[in-house]
Design an enzyme around this catalytic site. Structure first.
Site, PDB file in Angstrom:
ATOM      1  N   GLU A   2       0.830  -1.213   0.000  1.00 17.19           N
ATOM      2  CA  GLU A   2       0.000   0.000   0.000  1.00 17.19           C
ATOM      3  C   GLU A   2       0.864   1.263   0.000  1.00 17.19           C
ATOM      4  OE1 GLU A   2      -2.944  -0.321  -0.831  1.00 17.19           O
ATOM      5  OE2 GLU A   2      -3.003  -2.474  -0.466  1.00 17.19           O
ATOM      6  N   HIS A  13       2.177   2.367  -3.317  1.00 16.36           N
ATOM      7  CA  HIS A  13       1.239   3.138  -4.146  1.00 16.36           C
ATOM      8  C   HIS A  13       1.456   4.645  -3.969  1.00 16.36           C
ATOM      9  CE1 HIS A  13      -1.430   0.240  -6.016  1.00 16.36           C
ATOM     10  NE2 HIS A  13      -1.598  -0.422  -4.882  1.00 16.36           N
TER      11      HIS A  13
HETATM   12 NI    NI Z   1      -2.469  -2.305  -4.801  1.00 14.35          NI
END
Ligand code: NI
Length: 188
Positions: A149, A152
Site C-alpha cells: 500500500e 502506491h
Molecule cells: Ni495495490
C-alpha cells in the site's frame, strides 16, 4: 459514504508521488477515509491507497488478517475480523530486509497475481483521522500489505517490484502454482 471508482494500471495518478496530508483530522480526509474503507470492502481487497481512488494524497487503509501466511491461502475472501488500520502520511522502517516471496494482487491490476519479494519484518508509523500517532511492528502478510500500500504512495505498482515476470499470472491459474509449491514443500 460512497463507493469510489478505482484507477487501473496505466492511469497517471498511480504513477506519481502522492502529496502529504496537512491535517489528518480534517472533514475532507475523514470523508475520504470512510469512502476508501467502503470501496476496499466492496471490492474484497486487503488494502487500498488514496491514489487508487484518484486522490494523490498519502493515505492508506488496510485490513490484514494477522494469521494469513505469505503465500495465497485457499481462503481468498475478505477477512472482516481483521483489524482495520488507517494510516496517514505513513513511514516504513525495514527491521529485517531479508526478502521473502509471496503472491500479491492489486485492485488496480485486476485479474492478475504476481510473486513479489518483500521485507519480512517492518516497523511502520503514521497518523489516524484523530491525529493520533500509530507505531506498529508487522511481520509476514501484514508487513507485505503495508509495503504494497505504501508503494502506491510513491507511484509503484507491484509488477515493478517483480524480479521474475514469468510469475505474473492470471488469478484463475493460481491453483497450478499453489499445487507446485505444495509439492516442492513436501519434497523438502
Ligand atoms: Ni495495490
Amino acid at each position: 459514504m460512497a463507493i469510489l471508482k478505482i484507477a487501473r494500471m496505466g492511469h497517471p495518478v498511480l504513477a506519481r508521488r502522492a502529496d502529504p496530508v496537512s491535517d489528518p483530522r480534517s472533514p475532507e480526509i475523514k470523508r475520504l477515509v470512510a469512502d476508501m474503507i467502503e470501496t476496499m470492502q466492496d471490492a474484497n481487497g486487503a488494502g487500498l491507497a488514496a491514489p487508487q481512488v484518484h486522490v494523490p494524497l498519502r493515505v492508506v487503509v488496510f485490513q490484514a488478517p494477522i494469521s494469513r501466511s505469505d503465500g495465497l491461502e485457499d481462503e481468498e475472501a475478505y477477512d472482516h475480523a481483521a483489524p482495520l488500520t488507517v494510516l496517514i502520511n505513513p513511514a516504513i522502517e525495514m527491521l529485517d530486509p531479508a526478502p521473502e516471496g509471496g503472491w500479491e494482487g492489486c485492485l488496480s491490476v485486476p485479474g492478475l497475481r504476481g510473486w513479489v519479494e518483500r521485507a519480512t519484518h517492518i516497523r511502520y508509523a503514521g497518523y489516524d483521522t484523530e491525529g493520533r500517532r500509530i507505531v506498529r511492528e508487522a511481520k509476514g502478510f501484514h508487513a507485505r500489505v503495508v509495503q504494497h500500500e505504501c508503494d502506491h504512495l510513491d507511484g509503484v505498482l507491484y509488477p515493478a517490484r517483480m524480479r521474475d515476470m514469468s510469475k505474473l499470472i492470471f488469478e484463475s491459474e493460481i491453483s497450478h502454482w499453489l499445487a507446485k509449491q505444495k509439492a516442492e514443500d513436501a519434497a523438502e
